[in-house]
Enzyme design. Structure first.
Site, PDB file in Angstrom:
ATOM      1  N   ASP A  51      61.460 -46.211  86.919  1.00  0.00           N
ATOM      2  CA  ASP A  51      60.791 -46.136  88.218  1.00  0.00           C
ATOM      3  C   ASP A  51      61.728 -45.300  89.081  1.00  0.00           C
ATOM      4  OD1 ASP A  51      59.439 -46.485  90.585  1.00  0.00           O
ATOM      5  OD2 ASP A  51      59.740 -48.649  90.685  1.00  0.00           O
ATOM      6  N   CYS A  59      56.202 -42.630  92.885  1.00  0.00           N
ATOM      7  CA  CYS A  59      55.205 -42.769  93.947  1.00  0.00           C
ATOM      8  C   CYS A  59      55.105 -41.458  94.727  1.00  0.00           C
ATOM      9  CB  CYS A  59      55.525 -43.945  94.859  1.00  0.00           C
ATOM     10  SG  CYS A  59      57.139 -43.847  95.651  1.00  0.00           S
TER      11      CYS A  59
END
Length: 156
Positions: free
Chosen positions: A43, A96
């Site tokens: 991530d 993101c």
């Protein structure tokens, strides 16, 4: 970083997920453990373009140079994390952001430099009727949340 690991522990407990190992890591070539894993999630830090809906000030502070620098960091993280994936194991990459440099370009570079990994199709849990895809995009205008990109590979 310690506060993030504490938050992860709380969130994982709330989700009743206990089969994981979290360790502080500076992203360098020396991994925090010699353990090989069935699955690794990267991530990665990113420009956050996919979060502009909830962080509108970022629209005016994120630069092209930020995106280039972060794409290089993301590629290094994937490169180093790949070393801890067992044969037959999976490596997932999530950000993101919605920039090409931090999404498809990073994925293409990883595939070019890591022939032992093959792209792995997965179903989008938000669209269970759709077919499996190698890369998943979560668009804010479609799902009403943050924009995200996910790619996955399986190690031969």
């Amino acid at each position: 970083a310690d506060w993030r690991l504490k938050r992860l522990k709380l969130r994982a407990a709330r989700a009743k997920a206990f089969n994981y190992r979290a360790a502080a890591w500076d992203g360098g070539p020396h991994l925090p453990t010699k353990t090989m894993f069935d699955g690794v999630l990267v991530d990665a830090p990113c420009s956050g373009v996919g979060t502009w809906q909830r962080n509108p000030h970022s629209r005016w502070t994120t630069t092209e140079n930020d995106v280039r620098e972060l794409a290089a960091v993301q590629s290094r993280l994937l490169d180093h994390a790949a070393k801890s994936v067992k044969p037959g194991g999976r490596l997932l990459y999530a950000v993101c952001t919605l920039t090409d440099a931090e999404t498809t370009a990073v994925a293409r570079e990883f595939e070019r430099t890591h022939p032992a990994f093959r792209a792995l199709g997965r179903k989008n849990p938000l669209c269970p009727d759709d077919s499996a895809r190698v890369q998943t995009w979560l668009w804010p205008q479609t799902f009403g949340g943050n924009g995200m990109f996910v790619a996955a590979w399986e190690k031969a």
